[in-house]
Design a protein around this motif. Structure first.
Motif, PDB file in Angstrom:
ATOM      1  N   ARG A  28      48.792  56.585  39.135  1.00  0.00           N
ATOM      2  CA  ARG A  28      49.819  57.034  40.077  1.00  0.00           C
ATOM      3  C   ARG A  28      49.225  58.205  40.847  1.00  0.00           C
ATOM      4  N   ASP A  62      57.770  60.238  45.867  1.00  0.00           N
ATOM      5  CA  ASP A  62      57.862  59.560  44.573  1.00  0.00           C
ATOM      6  C   ASP A  62      58.364  58.124  44.663  1.00  0.00           C
ATOM      7  N   THR A  63      59.039  57.793  45.734  1.00  0.00           N
ATOM      8  CA  THR A  63      59.644  56.465  45.825  1.00  0.00           C
ATOM      9  C   THR A  63      58.999  55.671  46.928  1.00  0.00           C
ATOM     10  N   PRO A  64      58.340  54.602  46.664  1.00  0.00           N
ATOM     11  CA  PRO A  64      57.914  54.193  45.319  1.00  0.00           C
ATOM     12  C   PRO A  64      56.643  54.938  44.930  1.00  0.00           C
ATOM     13  N   PRO A  65      56.384  55.065  43.629  1.00  0.00           N
ATOM     14  CA  PRO A  65      55.125  55.701  43.210  1.00  0.00           C
ATOM     15  C   PRO A  65      53.938  54.913  43.751  1.00  0.00           C
TER      16      PRO A  65
END
Length: 106
Positions: A28, A62-65
């Motif tokens: 990530r 963070d969205t999406p990682p």
């Protein structure tokens, strides 16, 4: 040692650095900085400027990682960094010292 700790990878020339985590079996990507880029820092993909952050910094929403494949596609100018990160990713993924230990006899 925790497998999901923050990790950093530098490009071979030291100009770029990525911060990332090993989550389950994937990487990530949290941020990337081009140390030679004087452009304002921003969040991606929202493009929100981050005036208090260091120039050349890109923080990933963070969205999406984002995984390595997604950032490689979104930032093709950093292929040297992504290649280095891929090597660090495989080394981290296969590192047995990062696995939890069990009591002897179990």
């Amino acid at each position: 040692m925790r497998r999901d700790r923050l990790r950093t990878t530098e490009s071979p020339d030291g100009r770029k650095v990525a911060t990332w985590q090993l989550i389950h079996s994937g990487a990530r990507i949290l941020r990337v900085q081009n140390r030679t880029d004087a452009s304002p820092a921003y969040r991606w993909p929202s493009k929100e400027l981050l005036p208090a952050a260091a120039p050349g910094l890109v923080l990933f929403d963070d969205t999406p990682p984002l995984d390595l494949a997604a950032v490689r596609e979104a930032f093709p100018g950093h292929l040297d960094l992504w290649d280095a990160l891929r090597g660090d990713y495989w080394a981290a993924l296969l590192c047995v010292t990062d696995f939890p230990t069990t009591a002897s006899g179990e």
